[in-house]
Design a protein around this motif. Structure first.
Motif, short mmCIF file in Angstrom:
data_model
loop_
_atom_site.label_atom_id
_atom_site.label_comp_id
_atom_site.label_asym_id
_atom_site.label_seq_id
_atom_site.Cartn_x
_atom_site.Cartn_y
_atom_site.Cartn_z
N GLY A 86 0.83 -1.21 0.00
CA GLY A 86 0.00 0.00 0.00
C GLY A 86 0.86 1.25 0.00
O GLY A 86 0.58 2.22 -0.74
N GLU A 87 1.90 1.25 0.81
CA GLU A 87 2.81 2.40 0.88
C GLU A 87 3.60 2.55 -0.42
O GLU A 87 3.84 3.67 -0.89
CB GLU A 87 3.76 2.24 2.07
N SER A 89 2.61 1.63 -3.42
CA SER A 89 1.68 2.15 -4.42
C SER A 89 1.48 3.65 -4.26
O SER A 89 1.49 4.41 -5.24
CB SER A 89 0.33 1.44 -4.31
N GLU A 90 1.31 4.08 -3.01
CA GLU A 90 1.12 5.51 -2.74
C GLU A 90 2.36 6.30 -3.14
O GLU A 90 2.25 7.39 -3.71
CB GLU A 90 0.80 5.71 -1.26
N HIS A 91 3.54 5.76 -2.84
CA HIS A 91 4.79 6.46 -3.14
C HIS A 91 4.94 6.67 -4.65
O HIS A 91 5.37 7.74 -5.10
CB HIS A 91 5.98 5.65 -2.62
N GLY A 93 2.45 6.61 -6.84
CA GLY A 93 1.26 7.20 -7.43
C GLY A 93 0.50 6.26 -8.34
O GLY A 93 -0.12 6.67 -9.33
N VAL A 95 -1.74 2.18 -8.58
CA VAL A 95 -2.69 1.32 -7.89
C VAL A 95 -2.22 -0.12 -8.04
O VAL A 95 -1.83 -0.54 -9.14
CB VAL A 95 -4.11 1.46 -8.48
#
Length: 211
Positions: A86-87, A89-91, A93, A95
Motif C-alpha cells: 500500500g505504501e 503504491s502511494e509512493h 502514485g 494502484v
C-alpha cells in the motif's frame, strides 16, 4: 505484472538456490528480470523498484501475483494488500490490484514471461559458474537486453520497439526518490524508559513507561 521464479546457480562446491524476479508489460511483452537469494519482502520491493527504474516510468496499475509479499489475504475479488504494498503504491502514485485467484487471464502475461525467461535466460546460463549475486545479475541483465531487442519471428519489430512506441508514453513519471523499505514493530516501553528493536535500545520520554 510481476512474479518471482527459481534459478539455481552458484558453484559445484557450495551451490545456493536463487529466485528470478520477472516484471512484464501486457502488450509488448517487454520485461525486466533480476535474481535474488530469497522471495522475502526486501527482495520483492527491490525488484519492483528496480524494474520501474528500468522501464523509466510507472504503470497506472501494478498487478502482482497473490503472493504473501503482496497481500495479507488472497481473495477472488478483493484481496487485501499488506501495508508495504500500500505504501509502495502511494509512493509511486499507482494502484496495485493483485491477480485474481483461479483467473488465468490475469496471470497469462507474467506466466508467459516467466516461461520465456526460464527458457532463454536460466537455460542459457545453467552451465556457467557464478561466485556472487552481482555476477549472476550482470549475466541476467545482458540476456534481458538481448531478448528485449531481438526481432519477433512472426511480426515486425521487437519487444523494446513495441514498448517504446505503444506503452512507454502511457507511463506515469518516476518520483524523485525511490521507495525505501522500512521495518515496523510494536514494543512496550520498559521501566527504564527504553524500547528494544533489532537488539538495540532506544530511549523515550519517561511518561510513556508501560505503554
Amino acid at each position: 505484472t510481476a512474479r518471482q521464479d527459481s534459478i539455481s546457480p552458484v558453484s559445484e562446491t557450495l551451490s545456493r538456490k536463487c529466485h528470478l524476479f520477472v516484471a512484464a508489460f501486457p502488450y509488448s511483452g517487454y520485461f525486466y528480470a533480476e535474481a535474488f537469494i530469497d522471495e522475502k519482502m526486501h527482495s520483492w520491493v527491490k525488484g519492483i523498484a528496480d524494474s520501474l527504474e528500468y522501464f523509466g516510468g510507472v504503470p497506472v496499475i501494478l498487478r502482482p501475483d497473490n503472493t504473501r509479499t503482496a497481500t495479507i489475504k488472497a481473495d477472488r475479488y478483493e484481496p487485501d494488500l499488506n501495508a508495504t504494498m500500500g505504501e509502495l503504491s502511494e509512493h509511486y502514485g499507482t494502484v496495485t490490484i493483485p491477480a485474481r485467484v483461479r483467473k488465468p487471464r490475469d496471470k497469462n502475461v507474467v506466466e508467459n514471461s516467466v516461461a520465456f525467461a526460464s527458457t532463454y535466460i536460466i537455460a542459457a546460463l545453467r552451465n556457467q559458474v557464478f561466485y556472487s549475486l552481482d555476477e549472476i545479475n550482470d549475466a541476467v541483465s545482458a540476456k534481458v537486453e538481448e531478448l528485449n531487442s531481438e526481432p519477433f519471428t512472426k511480426k515486425e519489430g521487437s519487444r523494446a520497439l513495441l514498448f517504446e512506441h505503444c506503452e512507454k508514453e502511457c507511463l506515469l513519471p518516476l518520483p524523485s526518490r525511490r521507495f525505501e523499505l522500512f521495518e515496523r514493530t510494536v514494543a512496550k516501553v520498559a521501566p527504564d524508559y527504553h524500547v528494544q528493536f533489532a537488539k538495540c535500545l532506544y530511549s523515550v520520554h519517561p511518561k510513556y513507561i508501560g505503554e
